[in-house]
Design an enzyme around this catalytic site. Sequence first.
Site, mmCIF file in Angstrom:
data_model
loop_
_atom_site.group_PDB
_atom_site.id
_atom_site.type_symbol
_atom_site.label_atom_id
_atom_site.label_comp_id
_atom_site.label_asym_id
_atom_site.label_seq_id
_atom_site.Cartn_x
_atom_site.Cartn_y
_atom_site.Cartn_z
ATOM 1 N N GLU A 163 35.997 21.773 -21.720
ATOM 2 C CA GLU A 163 34.714 21.566 -21.062
ATOM 3 C C GLU A 163 34.737 20.335 -20.161
ATOM 4 O O GLU A 163 34.183 20.360 -19.061
ATOM 5 C CB GLU A 163 33.587 21.438 -22.094
ATOM 6 C CG GLU A 163 33.367 22.695 -22.913
ATOM 7 C CD GLU A 163 34.135 22.678 -24.220
ATOM 8 O OE1 GLU A 163 35.061 21.851 -24.356
ATOM 9 O OE2 GLU A 163 33.820 23.491 -25.108
ATOM 10 N N SER A 208 30.320 24.765 -22.703
ATOM 11 C CA SER A 208 30.685 25.439 -21.454
ATOM 12 C C SER A 208 29.433 25.871 -20.692
ATOM 13 O O SER A 208 29.411 25.878 -19.462
ATOM 14 C CB SER A 208 31.563 26.662 -21.739
ATOM 15 O OG SER A 208 32.817 26.271 -22.250
ATOM 16 N N SER A 214 34.498 29.904 -19.820
ATOM 17 C CA SER A 214 34.820 30.306 -21.194
ATOM 18 C C SER A 214 36.263 29.958 -21.491
ATOM 19 O O SER A 214 37.175 30.544 -20.904
ATOM 20 C CB SER A 214 34.594 31.811 -21.378
ATOM 21 O OG SER A 214 35.033 32.222 -22.662
ATOM 22 N N GLY A 215 36.471 29.003 -22.378
ATOM 23 C CA GLY A 215 37.828 28.595 -22.707
ATOM 24 C C GLY A 215 38.669 29.756 -23.218
ATOM 25 O O GLY A 215 39.794 29.977 -22.774
ATOM 26 N N SER A 216 38.119 30.533 -24.139
ATOM 27 C CA SER A 216 38.869 31.643 -24.727
ATOM 28 C C SER A 216 38.849 32.885 -23.847
ATOM 29 O O SER A 216 39.740 33.718 -23.920
ATOM 30 C CB SER A 216 38.298 31.996 -26.098
ATOM 31 O OG SER A 216 37.013 32.595 -25.960
ATOM 32 N N GLY A 217 37.795 33.029 -23.024
ATOM 33 C CA GLY A 217 37.635 34.249 -22.235
ATOM 34 C C GLY A 217 37.215 35.434 -23.075
ATOM 35 O O GLY A 217 37.210 36.566 -22.606
ATOM 36 N N THR A 252 34.454 35.050 -25.718
ATOM 37 C CA THR A 252 33.192 34.858 -26.433
ATOM 38 C C THR A 252 32.334 36.109 -26.267
ATOM 39 O O THR A 252 32.024 36.511 -25.142
ATOM 40 C CB THR A 252 32.456 33.613 -25.911
ATOM 41 O OG1 THR A 252 33.326 32.486 -26.023
ATOM 42 C CG2 THR A 252 31.192 33.352 -26.715
#
Length: 199
Positions: free
Chosen positions: A166, A50, A89-92, A94
């Site tokens: 990503e 990312s 950020s995929g998870s939000g 990190t």
Amino acid sequence: MDSHRVQEMMLLMASKIRAIANKISDNDVEKFIAELLDAKRVYVIGAGRSGLVAKAFAMRLMHLGLKAYVVGETITPALSPGDVMVIFSGSGRTKTVADIAETAKDIGAHICLISSNADSRIGKIADCIVIIEHHRDEVEDDTVEFEIRQMMGEHKSFAPLGTLFETASMIFSDAVISRLMEITKTDETALKNRHTNIE
């Protein structure tokens, strides 16, 4: 292990990205673009892959003529109110990125999150969110999802390490640049003139 042609895997990825694109909210995208156009300066950040997408996006923003910086680079200036931080950020969640996001928010910057998870630590403080859905394996603690994926490599999903986030984010960010070129009436020649000439 099944055997597939690389071209078939590319087409499958493309079909999944098409499905992801069709679910992205027009309102969210327009709000994101408005934030970019109103920003005094744009700062971008992400972890792992990312982070590479974030750097590519910053480069294109610079080519477009915007003041864009990558968080963590030695020449990145101090953040101030009126700036925008774009977070991939995929998870939000990190941890390292979320910590920086909260600091930026405290300083007075606007936070724009590109993520699969609006209901996340970063999502809760974001001024705008663009949701990019993706398919990934469940992890016990997604605050360290990046570290798990980087160090363990144990995910078994369709795409390597369990996510198309990503790849979809990269295509989304390039499409945003194309839209900004239309809005600002900037042609490709202007971008080429700002491209590095010392490589």
